[in-house]
Design a protein around this motif. Structure first.
Motif, PDB file in Angstrom:
ATOM      1  N   ASN A   1      -7.007   2.054  -1.955  1.00 10.96           N
ATOM      2  CA  ASN A   1      -8.442   1.879  -1.732  1.00 10.96           C
ATOM      3  C   ASN A   1      -9.256   2.813  -2.622  1.00 10.96           C
ATOM      4  OD1 ASN A   1      -8.173  -0.118   0.273  1.00 10.96           O
ATOM      5  ND2 ASN A   1      -7.774   1.444   1.832  1.00 10.96           N
ATOM      6  N   THR A   2      -8.701   4.012  -2.861  1.00 12.37           N
ATOM      7  CA  THR A   2      -9.351   4.991  -3.731  1.00 12.37           C
ATOM      8  C   THR A   2      -8.293   5.623  -4.624  1.00 12.37           C
ATOM      9  OG1 THR A   2      -9.088   6.738  -2.067  1.00 12.37           O
ATOM     10  CG2 THR A   2     -11.183   5.526  -2.090  1.00 12.37           C
ATOM     11  N   PRO A   3      -8.643   6.032  -5.830  1.00 12.39           N
ATOM     12  CA  PRO A   3      -7.670   6.677  -6.716  1.00 12.39           C
ATOM     13  C   PRO A   3      -7.181   7.998  -6.126  1.00 12.39           C
ATOM     14  CG  PRO A   3      -9.672   6.036  -7.899  1.00 12.39           C
ATOM     15  CD  PRO A   3      -9.970   5.907  -6.451  1.00 12.39           C
ATOM     16  N   ARG A   4      -5.945   8.351  -6.454  1.00 18.11           N
ATOM     17  CA  ARG A   4      -5.412   9.637  -6.003  1.00 18.11           C
ATOM     18  C   ARG A   4      -4.507  10.208  -7.082  1.00 18.11           C
ATOM     19  NH1 ARG A   4      -1.358  11.859  -2.916  1.00 18.11           N
ATOM     20  NH2 ARG A   4      -0.392   9.945  -2.160  1.00 18.11           N
ATOM     21  N   VAL A   5      -4.841  11.393  -7.550  1.00 17.02           N
ATOM     22  CA  VAL A   5      -4.063  12.046  -8.600  1.00 17.02           C
ATOM     23  C   VAL A   5      -2.679  12.406  -8.063  1.00 17.02           C
ATOM     24  CG1 VAL A   5      -3.913  14.053 -10.119  1.00 17.02           C
ATOM     25  CG2 VAL A   5      -6.123  12.949  -9.720  1.00 17.02           C
ATOM     26  N   GLY A   6      -1.649  12.093  -8.829  1.00 17.43           N
ATOM     27  CA  GLY A   6      -0.289  12.487  -8.474  1.00 17.43           C
ATOM     28  C   GLY A   6       0.487  11.472  -7.668  1.00 17.43           C
ATOM     29  N   ILE A   7      -0.140  10.355  -7.287  1.00 17.67           N
ATOM     30  CA  ILE A   7       0.559   9.388  -6.444  1.00 17.67           C
ATOM     31  C   ILE A   7       1.731   8.742  -7.180  1.00 17.67           C
ATOM     32  CG2 ILE A   7      -1.074   7.566  -7.077  1.00 17.67           C
ATOM     33  CD1 ILE A   7       0.894   7.973  -3.769  1.00 17.67           C
ATOM     34  N   SER A   8       1.588   8.529  -8.488  1.00 19.40           N
ATOM     35  CA  SER A   8       2.689   7.919  -9.248  1.00 19.40           C
ATOM     36  C   SER A   8       3.927   8.807  -9.227  1.00 19.40           C
ATOM     37  CB  SER A   8       2.258   7.648 -10.692  1.00 19.40           C
ATOM     38  OG  SER A   8       1.247   6.667 -10.743  1.00 19.40           O
ATOM     39  N   ASP A   9       3.721  10.126  -9.355  1.00 21.27           N
ATOM     40  CA  ASP A   9       4.855  11.052  -9.305  1.00 21.27           C
ATOM     41  C   ASP A   9       5.515  11.034  -7.933  1.00 21.27           C
ATOM     42  OD1 ASP A   9       4.472  11.829 -11.926  1.00 21.27           O
ATOM     43  OD2 ASP A   9       3.202  13.543 -11.405  1.00 21.27           O
ATOM     44  N   GLU A  10       4.716  10.931  -6.881  1.00 19.50           N
ATOM     45  CA  GLU A  10       5.279  10.867  -5.529  1.00 19.50           C
ATOM     46  C   GLU A  10       6.128   9.613  -5.349  1.00 19.50           C
ATOM     47  OE1 GLU A  10       2.486  11.403  -2.377  1.00 19.50           O
ATOM     48  OE2 GLU A  10       1.337  12.919  -3.477  1.00 19.50           O
TER      49      GLU A  10
ATOM     50  N   ASP B   1       0.838  -1.190   0.000  1.00 21.39           N
ATOM     51  CA  ASP B   1       0.000   0.000   0.000  1.00 21.39           C
ATOM     52  C   ASP B   1       0.879   1.248   0.000  1.00 21.39           C
ATOM     53  OD1 ASP B   1       0.957   0.281   2.595  1.00 21.39           O
ATOM     54  OD2 ASP B   1      -0.878  -0.460   3.523  1.00 21.39           O
ATOM     55  N   GLU B   2       0.242   2.409  -0.006  1.00 21.84           N
ATOM     56  CA  GLU B   2       0.983   3.667  -0.133  1.00 21.84           C
ATOM     57  C   GLU B   2       1.996   3.853   0.992  1.00 21.84           C
ATOM     58  OE1 GLU B   2       0.048   8.484  -0.249  1.00 21.84           O
ATOM     59  OE2 GLU B   2      -1.575   7.030  -0.499  1.00 21.84           O
ATOM     60  N   VAL B   3       1.588   3.561   2.218  1.00 24.56           N
ATOM     61  CA  VAL B   3       2.469   3.777   3.371  1.00 24.56           C
ATOM     62  C   VAL B   3       3.689   2.865   3.299  1.00 24.56           C
ATOM     63  CG1 VAL B   3       2.657   3.619   5.876  1.00 24.56           C
ATOM     64  CG2 VAL B   3       0.599   4.589   4.843  1.00 24.56           C
ATOM     65  N   SER B   4       3.465   1.579   3.036  1.00 27.18           N
ATOM     66  CA  SER B   4       4.581   0.635   3.033  1.00 27.18           C
ATOM     67  C   SER B   4       5.535   0.885   1.872  1.00 27.18           C
ATOM     68  CB  SER B   4       4.051  -0.805   2.981  1.00 27.18           C
ATOM     69  OG  SER B   4       3.352  -1.045   1.774  1.00 27.18           O
ATOM     70  N   VAL B   5       5.001   1.264   0.718  1.00 27.94           N
ATOM     71  CA  VAL B   5       5.864   1.519  -0.436  1.00 27.94           C
ATOM     72  C   VAL B   5       6.717   2.760  -0.207  1.00 27.94           C
ATOM     73  CG1 VAL B   5       5.880   2.200  -2.865  1.00 27.94           C
ATOM     74  CG2 VAL B   5       4.431   0.313  -2.115  1.00 27.94           C
TER      75      VAL B   5
ATOM     76  N   GLU C   1      -3.297  -0.849  -8.257  1.00 29.54           N
ATOM     77  CA  GLU C   1      -4.285  -1.899  -8.035  1.00 29.54           C
ATOM     78  C   GLU C   1      -5.400  -1.330  -7.169  1.00 29.54           C
ATOM     79  OE1 GLU C   1      -2.449  -5.366  -6.462  1.00 29.54           O
ATOM     80  OE2 GLU C   1      -0.884  -5.451  -8.000  1.00 29.54           O
ATOM     81  N   LEU C   2      -6.591  -1.184  -7.767  1.00 34.02           N
ATOM     82  CA  LEU C   2      -7.743  -0.611  -7.082  1.00 34.02           C
ATOM     83  C   LEU C   2      -8.809  -1.678  -6.866  1.00 34.02           C
ATOM     84  CD1 LEU C   2      -8.002   2.655  -9.207  1.00 34.02           C
ATOM     85  CD2 LEU C   2      -7.202   2.513  -6.843  1.00 34.02           C
ATOM     86  N   PRO C   3      -9.653  -1.492  -5.859  1.00 28.79           N
ATOM     87  CA  PRO C   3     -10.762  -2.436  -5.671  1.00 28.79           C
ATOM     88  C   PRO C   3     -11.627  -2.503  -6.925  1.00 28.79           C
ATOM     89  CG  PRO C   3     -10.530  -1.005  -3.760  1.00 28.79           C
ATOM     90  CD  PRO C   3      -9.615  -0.459  -4.810  1.00 28.79           C
ATOM     91  N   GLU C   4     -12.159  -3.668  -7.194  1.00 32.89           N
ATOM     92  CA  GLU C   4     -12.973  -3.859  -8.394  1.00 32.89           C
ATOM     93  C   GLU C   4     -14.170  -2.908  -8.388  1.00 32.89           C
ATOM     94  OE1 GLU C   4     -15.263  -7.489 -10.775  1.00 32.89           O
ATOM     95  OE2 GLU C   4     -14.091  -7.885  -8.960  1.00 32.89           O
ATOM     96  N   GLY C   5     -14.395  -2.267  -9.534  1.00 31.00           N
ATOM     97  CA  GLY C   5     -15.512  -1.345  -9.664  1.00 31.00           C
ATOM     98  C   GLY C   5     -15.184   0.089  -9.318  1.00 31.00           C
ATOM     99  N   THR C   6     -13.942   0.353  -8.880  1.00 31.66           N
ATOM    100  CA  THR C   6     -13.555   1.720  -8.535  1.00 31.66           C
ATOM    101  C   THR C   6     -13.376   2.542  -9.800  1.00 31.66           C
ATOM    102  OG1 THR C   6     -12.396   0.908  -6.582  1.00 31.66           O
ATOM    103  CG2 THR C   6     -11.871   3.142  -7.314  1.00 31.66           C
ATOM    104  N   GLU C   7     -13.950   3.730  -9.832  1.00 31.00           N
ATOM    105  CA  GLU C   7     -13.832   4.603 -10.994  1.00 31.00           C
ATOM    106  C   GLU C   7     -12.561   5.432 -10.905  1.00 31.00           C
ATOM    107  OE1 GLU C   7     -17.215   7.029 -11.559  1.00 31.00           O
ATOM    108  OE2 GLU C   7     -18.607   5.361 -11.861  1.00 31.00           O
ATOM    109  N   ALA C   8     -11.989   5.718 -12.064  1.00 32.02           N
ATOM    110  CA  ALA C   8     -10.805   6.571 -12.118  1.00 32.02           C
ATOM    111  C   ALA C   8     -11.177   7.995 -11.732  1.00 32.02           C
ATOM    112  CB  ALA C   8     -10.214   6.551 -13.528  1.00 32.02           C
ATOM    113  N   PRO C   9     -10.249   8.741 -11.132  1.00 34.20           N
ATOM    114  CA  PRO C   9     -10.560  10.116 -10.734  1.00 34.20           C
ATOM    115  C   PRO C   9     -10.820  10.997 -11.944  1.00 34.20           C
ATOM    116  CG  PRO C   9      -8.209   9.690 -10.541  1.00 34.20           C
ATOM    117  CD  PRO C   9      -8.864   8.376 -10.834  1.00 34.20           C
ATOM    118  N   LYS C  10     -11.753  11.940 -11.778  1.00 33.25           N
ATOM    119  CA  LYS C  10     -12.072  12.877 -12.854  1.00 33.25           C
ATOM    120  C   LYS C  10     -11.239  14.141 -12.663  1.00 33.25           C
ATOM    121  CE  LYS C  10     -16.788  11.264 -13.666  1.00 33.25           C
ATOM    122  NZ  LYS C  10     -16.644  10.045 -12.878  1.00 33.25           N
ATOM    123  N   ILE C  11     -10.570  14.551 -13.725  1.00 32.86           N
ATOM    124  CA  ILE C  11      -9.710  15.733 -13.679  1.00 32.86           C
ATOM    125  C   ILE C  11     -10.349  16.827 -14.516  1.00 32.86           C
ATOM    126  CG2 ILE C  11      -7.403  16.635 -14.149  1.00 32.86           C
ATOM    127  CD1 ILE C  11      -6.357  13.793 -13.940  1.00 32.86           C
TER     128      ILE C  11
END
Length: 213
Positions: free
Chosen positions: A132-141, A107-111, A159-169
């Motif tokens: 658990n939820t999409p977050r813009v900019g996490i890949s850059d971090e 997850d984000e904390v462990s990585v 890897e997101l939970p099944e059915g999770t929608e991508a964030p709208k920008i």
């Protein structure tokens, strides 16, 4: 020599199946009997095919081509033949690993904590990040965190939970090309922004592209 798939060869998902005349693989027994050695290409893992009185061998790729090949011991083979072409000796020589590949999962904390404490200097890294939820900019971090430790992140898989929608920008949230270019320049040149001449040249290129559309 041949670039083909022979039955008995172990395939991974980084290798495409090769079909010749509708056959998915050639048999080792299809090779002529009056040869001393058959050198094959296509499979990345060094391996010897059974079924003949002489070696039928894939030397494999000299470097890992996918992250699922990190456990392969890459080799080259040195052959010694007699004047009449008989095989006297064949020696497998392991190729040193000059650039290690590694996969980091969590997850984000462990990585992010692992990026700060782990030894990633000089390594190519694949990150599989569970959110658990999409977050813009996490890949850059993630890339920045490993970059500060000398690592080079080649891919970030979310890897997101099944059915999770991508964030709208929204349009307002999107960066202009000039901002992206300046950010890239600062990343490559120790925080230094591009000078006025370079920035003006970049703007002219952007205008040329926009005018051509």
């Amino acid at each position: 020599m041949g670039h083909l798939l022979v039955q008995g060869g172990k395939i991974v998902d980084s290798e495409r199946n090769v079909q010749i005349g509708g056959a998915t693989a050639t048999h080792a027994s299809d090779f002529p009997q009056n040869v001393s050695y058959v050198a094959l290409g296509h499979l990345h893992r060094p391996q010897t095919i059974k079924g003949t009185d002489y070696p039928v061998r894939y030397s494999g790729s000299p470097i890992p081509l996918r992250f699922n090949e990190t456990d392969y011991r890459k080799k080259v083979y040195l052959l010694e033949l007699s004047d009449d072409g008989a095989l006297i000796q064949d020696e497998g020589i392991e190729i040193p690993i000059f650039k290690e590949l590694c996969t980091v999962e969590g997850d984000e904390v462990s990585v992010l904590s692992g990026a700060m404490t782990g030894d990633y200097a000089g390594k190519y890294i694949q990150v599989k990040l569970k959110l658990n939820t999409p977050r813009v900019g996490i890949s850059d971090e993630i890339r920045k965190a490993f970059d500060e430790r000398g690592g080079d992140v080649l891919s970030v898989e979310l890897e997101l939970p099944e059915g999770t929608e991508a964030p709208k920008i929204s349009v307002e949230d999107m960066k202009r090309p000039e901002e992206i270019f300046e950010q890239f320049h600062r990343t490559k040149f120790d925080g230094e922004p591009p000078d006025d001449t370079l920035m003006q040249t970049f703007k002219q290129l952007v205008e040329m592209v926009e005018d051509s559309e």
